[in-house]
Design an enzyme around this catalytic site. Structure first.
Site, short mmCIF file in Angstrom:
data_model
loop_
_atom_site.label_atom_id
_atom_site.label_comp_id
_atom_site.label_asym_id
_atom_site.label_seq_id
_atom_site.Cartn_x
_atom_site.Cartn_y
_atom_site.Cartn_z
N SER A 126 37.36 28.81 45.26
CA SER A 126 36.87 28.55 43.90
C SER A 126 37.37 27.25 43.30
O SER A 126 37.20 27.02 42.11
CB SER A 126 37.27 29.71 42.97
N LYS A 148 39.70 35.36 35.21
CA LYS A 148 39.85 33.92 34.97
C LYS A 148 39.63 33.58 33.50
O LYS A 148 40.32 32.72 32.93
CB LYS A 148 38.87 33.15 35.85
#
Length: 334
Positions: free
Chosen positions: A161, A204
């Site tokens: 990511s 996140k």
């Protein structure tokens, strides 16, 4: 009775636990109660019937963890990314620096796994292939070494990511354009520049909110994940959905700025020993689209035309577009 207010519980969670469950929290509360019970058994009374955040050091010792905080954007090449871990989301910082050297060597440090290393190499190859998008002189890759570092080297890091974070850090360092304030990002890229979706979005986002982030860049395909999250967790956040890394650069990087023309002329006149700033004139060079690059120009003692801008490589690209058949060279910085 012993009271532990909500703000004290939050302080325990932030500074003394790091897990996805509540087992460690239960242990810390138990430790506080045992110390209080021992004190009551010894003295016959509770010294503190309400435990405040400032009392935690006495009961639990020094804080075991520090909350990740946004560190600003004072330097070009520093980008805030978002990562998923077994104990929730975290922010991480990707730093890129340049040093003179032949061959354009890429160095990766920070205890990175194979996937993150590949993301960094892929991001650099994309920028090399699309240098004109950032007004980069291709010679910069042959004359400058690149070092990418992710702090906290003792902690292993890996995952798919960090692609757009790596690419933005490289682009920022190479162009010396800082990343906009209070912005973080997560997403992988392909060699064609497509931004791919990633997982762990809710964790996140919570990490971004804890760190004070206001803007988050995500893949367009992650929009459905945001729609599933309760509005209370999204309050104060602005999401930017992208399909291509070009959009990431457009959103994340600040517009190149230079000092005012008047100050630049004064400083340049002093450096080159020109008597009178009127001999130095402004010139606008066309860039892509409607953009223009404001530079300064003057005639040297030999009658040669000299162009000046704080970024020689950006200026060279503009001159090549304006005078494609003209031979010129880049001299030492004035």
């Amino acid at each position: 009775d012993i009271k532990i207010p909500k703000n004290t519980l939050e302080a325990i969670i932030e500074s003394y636990t790091r897990e996805s469950g509540v087992r460690e929290l239960e242990k810390k509360i138990g430790k506080i109660l045992r110390k209080s019970a021992r004190q009551y058994a010894t003295d016959g009374y509770f010294a503190k019937q309400e435990i405040k955040p400032g009392d935690l050091y006495e009961f639990l010792g020094a804080p075991e963890y520090t909350r990740d905080k946004y560190q600003g954007n004072e330097y070009a090449g520093v980008v805030t990314g978002l990562a998923w871990t077994a104990v929730g989301g975290e922010i991480l910082f990707v730093e890129t620096s340049l040093s003179r050297g032949k061959g354009g060597r890429l160095t990766l440090t920070g205890n990175l796994g194979d996937v993150m290393k590949e993301s960094a190499m892929l991001a650099l190859e994309y920028i090399k292939a699309h240098a004109s998008l950032l007004n980069l002189d291709e010679e910069i890759f042959d004359n400058w070494n690149i070092h990418v570092h992710v702090p906290e080297g003792a902690i292993p890091k890996d995952g798919p990511s960090a692609g757009i974070t790596m690419a933005t850090s490289l682009a920022s360092a190479l162009t010396q354009r800082k990343v906009k304030a209070n912005l973080a990002m997560t997403g992988e890229i392909t060699l064609r520049g497509k931004v791919l979706p990633v997982g762990g979005i809710k964790e996140k986002i919570l990490a971004a909110k804890r760190a004070g982030i206001k803007n988050i860049i995500l893949s367009e395909e992650n929009r459905k994940n945001i729609d599933e999250i309760q509005e209370i967790y999204l309050k104060g956040l602005t999401f930017h959905y992208v399909k291509d890394v070009k959009e990431v650069f457009a959103i994340a990087l600040e517009i190149a700025k230079s000092i005012s023309s008047k100050l630049a002329k004064k400083a340049l006149a002093a450096k080159i020993g020109v008597a009178g700033e009127e001999k130095i004139v402004d010139l606008a060079l066309p860039l892509e689209g409607d953009l223009q690059l404001q530079i300064l120009t003057f005639d040297d003692e030999e009658g040669k035309k000299v162009f000046w801008h704080s970024s020689a490589h950006i200026m060279a690209q503009a001159i090549k577009r304006l005078f494609p058949d003209t031979q010129f060279g880049i001299g030492p910085a004035i």
